[in-house]
Motif scaffolding. Structure first.
Motif, PDB file in Angstrom:
ATOM      1  N   VAL A 149     -16.130   0.897 -82.829  1.00  0.00           N
ATOM      2  CA  VAL A 149     -16.139   2.266 -82.296  1.00  0.00           C
ATOM      3  C   VAL A 149     -15.396   2.263 -80.963  1.00  0.00           C
ATOM      4  N   ASP A 150     -14.429   3.145 -80.839  1.00  0.00           N
ATOM      5  CA  ASP A 150     -13.629   3.161 -79.603  1.00  0.00           C
ATOM      6  C   ASP A 150     -13.242   4.591 -79.250  1.00  0.00           C
ATOM      7  N   ARG A 151     -13.343   4.917 -77.963  1.00  0.00           N
ATOM      8  CA  ARG A 151     -12.987   6.286 -77.560  1.00  0.00           C
ATOM      9  C   ARG A 151     -11.534   6.390 -77.106  1.00  0.00           C
ATOM     10  N   GLY A 152     -10.845   5.251 -76.962  1.00  0.00           N
ATOM     11  CA  GLY A 152      -9.415   5.266 -76.631  1.00  0.00           C
ATOM     12  C   GLY A 152      -9.136   5.297 -75.143  1.00  0.00           C
ATOM     13  N   ALA A 153      -7.848   5.075 -74.805  1.00  0.00           N
ATOM     14  CA  ALA A 153      -7.353   5.151 -73.419  1.00  0.00           C
ATOM     15  C   ALA A 153      -8.111   4.238 -72.463  1.00  0.00           C
ATOM     16  N   ARG A 199      -8.772   0.542 -70.194  1.00  0.00           N
ATOM     17  CA  ARG A 199      -8.094  -0.010 -69.022  1.00  0.00           C
ATOM     18  C   ARG A 199      -6.802  -0.731 -69.411  1.00  0.00           C
ATOM     19  N   THR A 200      -6.858  -1.480 -70.513  1.00  0.00           N
ATOM     20  CA  THR A 200      -5.670  -2.255 -70.893  1.00  0.00           C
ATOM     21  C   THR A 200      -4.479  -1.349 -71.188  1.00  0.00           C
ATOM     22  N   THR A 201      -4.742  -0.140 -71.675  1.00  0.00           N
ATOM     23  CA  THR A 201      -3.617   0.749 -72.015  1.00  0.00           C
ATOM     24  C   THR A 201      -2.861   1.207 -70.767  1.00  0.00           C
ATOM     25  N   VAL A 203       2.666  -9.876 -68.802  1.00  0.00           N
ATOM     26  CA  VAL A 203       3.609 -10.993 -68.958  1.00  0.00           C
ATOM     27  C   VAL A 203       2.893 -12.336 -68.807  1.00  0.00           C
ATOM     28  N   ASN A 204       1.540 -12.290 -68.786  1.00  0.00           N
ATOM     29  CA  ASN A 204       0.803 -13.550 -68.608  1.00  0.00           C
ATOM     30  C   ASN A 204      -0.087 -13.859 -69.807  1.00  0.00           C
ATOM     31  N   TYR A 205       0.317 -13.388 -70.987  1.00  0.00           N
ATOM     32  CA  TYR A 205      -0.467 -13.594 -72.204  1.00  0.00           C
ATOM     33  C   TYR A 205       0.308 -14.587 -73.070  1.00  0.00           C
ATOM     34  N   THR A 217     -17.266   8.113 -79.142  1.00  0.00           N
ATOM     35  CA  THR A 217     -17.869   7.552 -77.931  1.00  0.00           C
ATOM     36  C   THR A 217     -19.293   7.123 -78.232  1.00  0.00           C
ATOM     37  N   VAL A 218     -19.626   5.895 -77.904  1.00  0.00           N
ATOM     38  CA  VAL A 218     -21.010   5.437 -78.058  1.00  0.00           C
ATOM     39  C   VAL A 218     -21.818   5.975 -76.881  1.00  0.00           C
ATOM     40  N   THR A 219     -22.941   6.616 -77.203  1.00  0.00           N
ATOM     41  CA  THR A 219     -23.747   7.226 -76.141  1.00  0.00           C
ATOM     42  C   THR A 219     -25.005   6.410 -75.834  1.00  0.00           C
ATOM     43  N   ASP A 228      -4.704 -10.662 -60.043  1.00  0.00           N
ATOM     44  CA  ASP A 228      -4.429 -11.649 -61.103  1.00  0.00           C
ATOM     45  C   ASP A 228      -3.420 -11.096 -62.108  1.00  0.00           C
ATOM     46  N   CYS A 229      -3.439  -9.769 -62.290  1.00  0.00           N
ATOM     47  CA  CYS A 229      -2.531  -9.144 -63.263  1.00  0.00           C
ATOM     48  C   CYS A 229      -1.149  -8.936 -62.665  1.00  0.00           C
ATOM     49  N   ASP A 230      -1.109  -8.301 -61.500  1.00  0.00           N
ATOM     50  CA  ASP A 230       0.151  -7.757 -61.000  1.00  0.00           C
ATOM     51  C   ASP A 230       0.576  -8.274 -59.629  1.00  0.00           C
ATOM     52  N   GLY A 251     -15.477  -9.407 -72.065  1.00  0.00           N
ATOM     53  CA  GLY A 251     -14.479  -8.672 -71.285  1.00  0.00           C
ATOM     54  C   GLY A 251     -14.977  -8.307 -69.900  1.00  0.00           C
ATOM     55  N   ALA A 252     -14.476  -7.188 -69.402  1.00  0.00           N
ATOM     56  CA  ALA A 252     -14.720  -6.799 -68.009  1.00  0.00           C
ATOM     57  C   ALA A 252     -16.186  -6.490 -67.717  1.00  0.00           C
ATOM     58  N   MET A 253     -16.997  -6.244 -68.756  1.00  0.00           N
ATOM     59  CA  MET A 253     -18.407  -5.911 -68.516  1.00  0.00           C
ATOM     60  C   MET A 253     -19.223  -7.135 -68.128  1.00  0.00           C
ATOM     61  N   HIS A 271     -14.135 -13.626 -64.428  1.00  0.00           N
ATOM     62  CA  HIS A 271     -12.808 -13.052 -64.212  1.00  0.00           C
ATOM     63  C   HIS A 271     -12.438 -12.122 -65.363  1.00  0.00           C
ATOM     64  N   SER A 272     -11.633 -11.111 -65.032  1.00  0.00           N
ATOM     65  CA  SER A 272     -11.266 -10.123 -66.039  1.00  0.00           C
ATOM     66  C   SER A 272      -9.760 -10.149 -66.264  1.00  0.00           C
ATOM     67  N   GLN A 273      -9.378 -10.644 -67.416  1.00  0.00           N
ATOM     68  CA  GLN A 273      -7.980 -10.667 -67.842  1.00  0.00           C
ATOM     69  C   GLN A 273      -7.964 -10.433 -69.347  1.00  0.00           C
ATOM     70  N   ALA A 274      -6.860  -9.911 -69.842  1.00  0.00           N
ATOM     71  CA  ALA A 274      -6.789  -9.611 -71.269  1.00  0.00           C
ATOM     72  C   ALA A 274      -7.029 -10.866 -72.111  1.00  0.00           C
ATOM     73  N   ILE A 275      -6.389 -11.969 -71.716  1.00  0.00           N
ATOM     74  CA  ILE A 275      -6.503 -13.173 -72.551  1.00  0.00           C
ATOM     75  C   ILE A 275      -7.908 -13.775 -72.460  1.00  0.00           C
TER      76      ILE A 275
HETATM   77  C1  LIG Z   1      -2.862  -1.409 -64.445  1.00  0.00           C
HETATM   78  C2  LIG Z   1      -3.492  -2.611 -65.096  1.00  0.00           C
HETATM   79  C3  LIG Z   1      -2.709  -3.719 -65.367  1.00  0.00           C
HETATM   80  C4  LIG Z   1      -3.262  -4.841 -65.964  1.00  0.00           C
HETATM   81  N1  LIG Z   1      -2.449  -5.893 -66.232  1.00  0.00           N
HETATM   82  C5  LIG Z   1      -2.954  -6.985 -66.829  1.00  0.00           C
HETATM   83  C6  LIG Z   1      -2.119  -8.098 -67.097  1.00  0.00           C
HETATM   84  O1  LIG Z   1      -0.923  -8.072 -66.807  1.00  0.00           O
HETATM   85  N2  LIG Z   1      -2.689  -9.181 -67.678  1.00  0.00           N
HETATM   86  C7  LIG Z   1      -4.017  -9.231 -68.001  1.00  0.00           C
HETATM   87  O2  LIG Z   1      -4.474 -10.239 -68.544  1.00  0.00           O
HETATM   88  N3  LIG Z   1      -4.832  -8.197 -67.747  1.00  0.00           N
HETATM   89  C8  LIG Z   1      -4.328  -7.077 -67.173  1.00  0.00           C
HETATM   90  N4  LIG Z   1      -5.153  -6.023 -66.870  1.00  0.00           N
HETATM   91  C9  LIG Z   1      -6.607  -6.188 -67.058  1.00  0.00           C
HETATM   92  C10 LIG Z   1      -7.019  -6.021 -68.466  1.00  0.00           C
HETATM   93  O3  LIG Z   1      -6.686  -4.717 -68.879  1.00  0.00           O
HETATM   94  C11 LIG Z   1      -8.543  -6.243 -68.532  1.00  0.00           C
HETATM   95  O4  LIG Z   1      -8.816  -7.569 -68.242  1.00  0.00           O
HETATM   96  C12 LIG Z   1      -9.010  -5.904 -69.889  1.00  0.00           C
HETATM   97  O5  LIG Z   1      -9.039  -4.495 -69.931  1.00  0.00           O
HETATM   98  C13 LIG Z   1     -10.370  -6.361 -70.230  1.00  0.00           C
HETATM   99  O6  LIG Z   1     -10.544  -6.018 -71.583  1.00  0.00           O
HETATM  100  P1  LIG Z   1     -11.840  -5.337 -72.151  1.00  0.00           P
HETATM  101  O7  LIG Z   1     -11.818  -5.659 -73.611  1.00  0.00           O
HETATM  102  O8  LIG Z   1     -13.017  -5.718 -71.366  1.00  0.00           O
HETATM  103  O9  LIG Z   1     -11.721  -3.752 -71.868  1.00  0.00           O
HETATM  104  P2  LIG Z   1     -10.711  -2.538 -71.976  1.00  0.00           P
HETATM  105  O10 LIG Z   1      -9.318  -2.943 -72.161  1.00  0.00           O
HETATM  106  O11 LIG Z   1     -11.047  -1.659 -70.833  1.00  0.00           O
HETATM  107  O12 LIG Z   1     -11.170  -1.807 -73.307  1.00  0.00           O
HETATM  108  C14 LIG Z   1     -12.405  -1.186 -73.428  1.00  0.00           C
HETATM  109  C15 LIG Z   1     -12.352  -0.142 -74.526  1.00  0.00           C
HETATM  110  O13 LIG Z   1     -13.669   0.390 -74.693  1.00  0.00           O
HETATM  111  C16 LIG Z   1     -13.578   1.802 -74.811  1.00  0.00           C
HETATM  112  N5  LIG Z   1     -14.844   2.407 -74.403  1.00  0.00           N
HETATM  113  C17 LIG Z   1     -15.377   2.489 -73.160  1.00  0.00           C
HETATM  114  N6  LIG Z   1     -16.573   3.107 -73.204  1.00  0.00           N
HETATM  115  C18 LIG Z   1     -16.780   3.424 -74.503  1.00  0.00           C
HETATM  116  C19 LIG Z   1     -17.840   4.087 -75.192  1.00  0.00           C
HETATM  117  N7  LIG Z   1     -18.929   4.538 -74.555  1.00  0.00           N
HETATM  118  N8  LIG Z   1     -17.733   4.264 -76.536  1.00  0.00           N
HETATM  119  C20 LIG Z   1     -16.635   3.815 -77.209  1.00  0.00           C
HETATM  120  N9  LIG Z   1     -15.605   3.177 -76.602  1.00  0.00           N
HETATM  121  C21 LIG Z   1     -15.690   2.983 -75.275  1.00  0.00           C
HETATM  122  C22 LIG Z   1     -12.419   2.179 -73.899  1.00  0.00           C
HETATM  123  O14 LIG Z   1     -11.915   3.441 -74.243  1.00  0.00           O
HETATM  124  C23 LIG Z   1     -11.439   1.033 -74.199  1.00  0.00           C
HETATM  125  O15 LIG Z   1     -10.613   1.346 -75.297  1.00  0.00           O
HETATM  126  C24 LIG Z   1      -4.639  -4.873 -66.284  1.00  0.00           C
HETATM  127  C25 LIG Z   1      -5.441  -3.759 -66.008  1.00  0.00           C
HETATM  128  C26 LIG Z   1      -4.878  -2.626 -65.426  1.00  0.00           C
HETATM  129  C27 LIG Z   1      -5.753  -1.432 -65.158  1.00  0.00           C
END
Ligand SMILES: Cc1cc2nc3c(=O)[nH]c(=O)nc-3n(C[C@H](O)[C@H](O)[C@H](O)COP(=O)(O)OP(=O)(O)OC[C@H]3O[C@@H](n4cnc5c(N)ncnc54)[C@H](O)[C@@H]3O)c2cc1C
Length: 298
Positions: A36-40, A42-44, A50-52, A82-84, A135-137, A268-270, A274-278
């Motif tokens: 379940v995902d609401r979109g948009a 942080r990663t978007t 460039v570090n993946y 959206t999960v509530t 760490d990202c930028d 992930g970030a929760m 450390h918080s990074q995509a990889i």
């Molecule tokens: C500008 C910017 C640049 C970045 N650059 C890099 C980079 O170069 N390299 C790197 O490794 N990392 C980068 N990051 C960090 C990277 O985006 C995070 O480490 C990553 O987002 C962590 O992934 P995640 O899976 O925790 O969450 P997210 O990517 O935030 O994904 C969480 C998802 O959960 C969804 N969501 C939230 N609440 C709910 C809900 N209640 N119900 C349903 N869906 C929900 C959101 O819509 C989203 O789609 C960058 C971040 C930003 C903001």
């Protein structure tokens, strides 16, 4: 848990790198998975990742879109919603805006949101001159005229660190915060100019040229690293008692990313760390493998 309803093996909340990687692994075990995902998320907002490993350059948007295609290949159901609320019963009940789903396991991977000052033109420069994650930028600020801004001691630490790593031409803007004497000394020794004030606008057209303050002053810069903290997207976990870090902020987990509530995994970030995509993707894989092993033991 009601036995007459369909029960997913796992419900994944959030399609960031953490949730998507978990869903890929679980889908490849032929598990019944709902994502379940609401979109948009942080990663978007990441313009250039460039570090993946294995990806020379990819936008966050493209990484997530590709991940969503991958999970569907492996039979994962994807629901845009959206999960509530998440309730613990025999397993878990996950409530969305207007529906409820049952799952044996839940992976919370809903990420976080940056706290940002209200700045005119922020959208124009976010991720393209205005950054929030060193760490990202941080590397993109190499050799630029850099302004570090923030409202806590983190800003001073960041300025000292970035001066070592990226550029000599660096100033610090503090909003609503006074440096303690030992940091004043360290900042002075590093010849970092310190300003106080409220930023109200980013200046420039094609590229960032400066910051305008509420009192009319302008601070010229080519890049900004801002640190105003962030908030977790964790309101749906409000009814559950979970161990958190010493600031009662990030969620603590064991090595397999299972929280203090058995069956609820956090990646992930929760979660603390450390918080990074990889990193989030790796945590998602670990959580999925662990959940699958538990399902095999049923
Ligand atoms: C500008 C910017 C640049 C970045 N650059 C890099 C980079 O170069 N390299 C790197 O490794 N990392 C980068 N990051 C960090 C990277 O985006 C995070 O480490 C990553 O987002 C962590 O992934 P995640 O899976 O925790 O969450 P997210 O990517 O935030 O994904 C969480 C998802 O959960 C969804 N969501 C939230 N609440 C709910 C809900 N209640 N119900 C349903 N869906 C929900 C959101 O819509 C989203 O789609 C960058 C971040 C930003 C903001």
């Amino acid at each position: 848990m009601k036995s007459d309803t369909f029960i997913y093996d796992c419900i994944v909340i959030g399609a960031g790198p953490g949730g998507l990687q978990a869903a890929i692994h679980l889908g490849r075990y032929n598990r019944r998975v709902l994502l379940v995902d609401r979109g948009a998320g942080r990663t978007t907002h990441a313009a250039h990742i460039v570090n993946y490993l294995g990806l020379v350059a990819i936008s966050g948007r493209e990484l997530i879109a590709t991940g969503l295609e991958q999970v569907k290949e492996f039979g994962v159901e994807v629901l845009k919603d959206t999960v509530t609320r998440v309730e613990k019963d025999d397993g878990f009940t996950v409530h969305t805006t207007d529906r409820s789903f049952q799952g044996r396991y839940v992976i919370a991977s809903a990420g976080a949101v940056d706290n940002l000052p209200r700045l005119r033109n922020l959208g124009r420069f976010f991720g393209k001159g205005f950054y929030t994650c060193v760490d990202c930028d941080g590397h993109l600020t190499t050799g630029t005229k850099l302004l570090v801004m923030g409202n806590s001691l983190n800003a001073a630490r960041l300025a000292l660190g970035m001066k070592q790593m990226y550029t000599d031409d660096l100033a610090l803007l503090l909003t609503d915060f006074n440096l303690p004497p030992d940091y004043q000394e360290a900042i002075r020794e590093d010849s970092i100019a310190v300003h106080s004030g409220e930023p109200v606008a980013l200046l420039g057209e094609a590229g960032l040229e400066g910051v305008q303050l509420a009192d009319g002053r302008t601070l010229p810069c080519e890049s900004i690293m801002a640190t105003f903290g962030w908030r977790l997207n964790d309101s749906f976990l409000a009814g559950l008692s979970l161990d958190r870090d010493h600031e009662r902020f990030k969620i603590l987990t064991g090595n397999s990313n299972e929280s203090s509530l058995p069956g609820l995994y956090v990646v992930g970030a929760m979660k603390q760390g450390h918080s990074q995509a990889i990193i989030a993707a790796g945590q998602g894989a670990v959580a999925a493998i662990d959940i699958n092993q538990k399902l095999l033991e049923l």
